[in-house]
Scaffold this motif. Structure first.
Motif, PDB file in Angstrom:
ATOM      1  N   THR A   1      34.656  30.970  29.660  1.00  0.00           N
ATOM      2  CA  THR A   1      34.070  30.101  31.105  1.00  0.00           C
ATOM      3  C   THR A   1      35.321  30.055  32.011  1.00  0.00           C
ATOM      4  O   THR A   1      35.132  30.238  33.128  1.00  0.00           O
ATOM      5  CB  THR A   1      33.761  28.806  30.520  1.00  0.00           C
ATOM      6  OG1 THR A   1      32.782  29.009  29.692  1.00  0.00           O
ATOM      7  CG2 THR A   1      33.145  27.948  31.908  1.00  0.00           C
ATOM      8  N   PHE A   2      36.511  29.962  31.574  1.00  0.00           N
ATOM      9  CA  PHE A   2      37.488  29.852  32.451  1.00  0.00           C
ATOM     10  C   PHE A   2      37.677  31.210  33.060  1.00  0.00           C
ATOM     11  O   PHE A   2      38.083  31.190  34.365  1.00  0.00           O
ATOM     12  CB  PHE A   2      38.828  29.608  31.501  1.00  0.00           C
ATOM     13  CG  PHE A   2      40.353  29.627  32.243  1.00  0.00           C
ATOM     14  CD1 PHE A   2      40.593  28.423  32.742  1.00  0.00           C
ATOM     15  CD2 PHE A   2      40.940  30.896  32.468  1.00  0.00           C
ATOM     16  CE1 PHE A   2      41.835  28.521  33.437  1.00  0.00           C
ATOM     17  CE2 PHE A   2      42.164  30.723  32.956  1.00  0.00           C
ATOM     18  CZ  PHE A   2      42.515  29.721  33.846  1.00  0.00           C
ATOM     19  N   LEU A   3      37.779  32.270  32.631  1.00  0.00           N
ATOM     20  CA  LEU A   3      37.722  33.691  33.123  1.00  0.00           C
ATOM     21  C   LEU A   3      36.714  33.615  34.409  1.00  0.00           C
ATOM     22  O   LEU A   3      36.808  34.063  35.269  1.00  0.00           O
ATOM     23  CB  LEU A   3      37.670  34.800  32.075  1.00  0.00           C
ATOM     24  CG  LEU A   3      37.496  36.213  32.756  1.00  0.00           C
ATOM     25  CD1 LEU A   3      38.740  36.556  33.502  1.00  0.00           C
ATOM     26  CD2 LEU A   3      37.131  37.193  31.611  1.00  0.00           C
ATOM     27  N   MET A   4      35.397  33.455  33.868  1.00  0.00           N
ATOM     28  CA  MET A   4      34.437  33.628  35.038  1.00  0.00           C
ATOM     29  C   MET A   4      34.571  32.590  36.072  1.00  0.00           C
ATOM     30  O   MET A   4      34.000  33.069  37.047  1.00  0.00           O
ATOM     31  CB  MET A   4      32.935  33.413  34.099  1.00  0.00           C
ATOM     32  CG  MET A   4      32.701  34.407  33.106  1.00  0.00           C
ATOM     33  SD  MET A   4      32.641  36.161  33.756  1.00  0.00           S
ATOM     34  CE  MET A   4      31.508  36.070  35.002  1.00  0.00           C
ATOM     35  N   ILE A   5      35.068  31.600  36.068  1.00  0.00           N
ATOM     36  CA  ILE A   5      35.203  30.474  37.083  1.00  0.00           C
ATOM     37  C   ILE A   5      36.330  30.885  37.846  1.00  0.00           C
ATOM     38  O   ILE A   5      36.372  30.724  39.187  1.00  0.00           O
ATOM     39  CB  ILE A   5      35.009  29.085  36.360  1.00  0.00           C
ATOM     40  CG1 ILE A   5      33.687  28.896  35.857  1.00  0.00           C
ATOM     41  CG2 ILE A   5      35.342  28.002  37.682  1.00  0.00           C
ATOM     42  CD1 ILE A   5      33.664  27.574  35.256  1.00  0.00           C
ATOM     43  N   ASN A   6      37.422  31.314  37.097  1.00  0.00           N
ATOM     44  CA  ASN A   6      38.835  31.173  37.850  1.00  0.00           C
ATOM     45  C   ASN A   6      39.253  32.702  38.244  1.00  0.00           C
ATOM     46  O   ASN A   6      39.958  32.824  39.471  1.00  0.00           O
ATOM     47  CB  ASN A   6      39.890  30.899  37.073  1.00  0.00           C
ATOM     48  CG  ASN A   6      39.648  29.235  36.663  1.00  0.00           C
ATOM     49  OD1 ASN A   6      39.987  28.661  37.579  1.00  0.00           O
ATOM     50  ND2 ASN A   6      39.282  28.735  35.547  1.00  0.00           N
ATOM     51  N   SER A   7      38.632  33.898  37.441  1.00  0.00           N
ATOM     52  CA  SER A   7      39.118  34.920  37.929  1.00  0.00           C
ATOM     53  C   SER A   7      38.282  36.191  37.493  1.00  0.00           C
ATOM     54  O   SER A   7      38.158  36.943  36.834  1.00  0.00           O
ATOM     55  CB  SER A   7      40.610  35.621  37.097  1.00  0.00           C
ATOM     56  OG  SER A   7      41.531  34.621  37.178  1.00  0.00           O
ATOM     57  N   ALA A   8      36.703  35.838  38.011  1.00  0.00           N
ATOM     58  CA  ALA A   8      35.540  36.781  37.586  1.00  0.00           C
ATOM     59  C   ALA A   8      35.955  38.113  37.959  1.00  0.00           C
ATOM     60  O   ALA A   8      35.359  38.798  37.045  1.00  0.00           O
ATOM     61  CB  ALA A   8      34.245  35.972  38.166  1.00  0.00           C
TER      62      ALA A   8
END
Length: 357
Positions: A176-183
């Protein structure tokens, strides 16, 4: 005759030699005359009826004239879209999944998405994100934070890339962190993504920690030539390759710093403040903070207090840089203000530290 009067009132700035398109773009869309003439080479409006319907619809979804001008300047063909049958279903869909009017404006202005198919493009992409993230609230955050990724990212890479992370033990919170911050990283070419994940493991990053995701991102966006160049810079500041990799394991974001920014921060900490580069390598997060707003003011105060023998020399970096502003003031400024009345002015940048030491 009433229609002619209305037309004249609306298009009062229509000058001989201007086309209807140019006048409409200026008077109804708020586009500058120069830009309107440029856009008239890309769009040809015959009557105000269709464009008016588009504008009315966009107004209902929170578009002001300023927003409209930005949208039309980037995507003029939106004015010839079918408001009722093409645009409205898409706007309703965006709202149904939780996008606010503000979110929609940002997405539509940033990317030309309204010409995409609702059934073949928007809904399938939403459903993929929903499977990856689990709920609409996170999907909305992913879309708004990475508008380019949602519109242009290759979903043929996204699905297998996420699967690789899951097979590697990366928890949902990190995905989720990846998709929100560095998608955009999640849409990277699959073979390169797999290579970055494997390299992160080989370096010693723990897939259970968020730092693993950041490391994968750094391995993807920084070329091998950049990595070698950074290693050379790190070595000049006392970090050999193994120490640099140790720093990367602790703080992968070190690779986001430009060589110039890194050198400036290390120069202040090592040369001006007398900290050992090995100590900074033990706690590299310190160099993530703003040099002028946080690092210099705080360490200047600490240097004064040490010079006066008011605090111990072995104070940990985290006790200086990571605590809140309120806590720092309480611990290191207010507490010693009676002994050093000028300390608040040093911290505020009004007095040079050398005038107090």
């Amino acid at each position: 005759m009433p229609n002619l009067t209305t037309f004249t009132e609306i298009y009062g700035n229509y000058h001989k030699g201007d086309t209807f398109t140019v006048s409409y773009l200026i008077n109804s869309c708020g586009v500058s005359p120069r830009k309107a003439k440029e856009l008239s080479n890309r769009i040809n409006l015959k009557t105000p009826d269709g464009p008016n319907a588009v504008i009315d619809l966009l107004n209902n979804y929170g578009f002001t004239k300023t927003h409209l001008a930005k949208l039309v300047e980037k995507h003029p063909l939106v004015l010839v879209a079918d408001a009722e049958n093409t645009l409205l279903p898409k706007l309703k869909f965006f709202r149904s999944i939780g996008l606010s009017n503000t979110d929609m404006r940002k997405i539509l202005i940033a990317n030309h998405t309204l010409n995409r198919s609702l059934k073949k493009f928007f809904i399938p992409r939403y459903e993929i994100l929903r499977r990856v993230l689990g709920d609409d609230q996170e999907v909305v955050r992913a879309i708004t934070n990475s508008r380019f990724g949602f519109t242009y990212g290759d979903t043929m890479n996204l699905v297998p890339n996420i699967e690789v992370l899951r097979q590697s033990g990366v928890p949902q919170a990190s995905i989720t962190f990846l998709m929100i911050n560095s998608a955009t990283v999640a849409y990277w070419k699959h073979s390169r993504f797999v290579e970055a994940v494997n390299t992160a493991k080989e370096i010693g990053l723990n897939p259970l920690r968020t730092n693993f995701i950041v490391a994968v991102e750094m391995l993807l966006i920084r070329s091998k030539a950049v990595w070698e160049s950074r290693f050379e810079v790190y070595e000049r500041w006392g970090w050999n390759r193994e120490m640099a990799l140790q720093v990367f394991r602790k703080f992968p974001c070190v690779m986001k710093l430009s060589e110039e920014t890194f050198a400036k921060k290390m120069s202040f900490l090592v040369k001006d403040m007398g900290w050992l580069s090995e100590d900074i390598a033990e706690y590299p997060q310190v160099i993530a903070y703003n040099l002028e707003k946080r690092i210099i003011p705080r360490f200047s105060v600490i240097k004064i207090l040490k010079s006066k023998g008011l605090i111990e020399n072995k104070l940990h970096l985290s006790a200086i840089i990571c605590i809140t502003e309120k806590k720092f003031l309480e611990n290191f400024v207010v507490s010693f203000q009676k002994d050093l009345p000028l300390l608040p002015d040093v911290y505020g940048g009004k007095v040079k530290p050398s005038n107090v030491m």
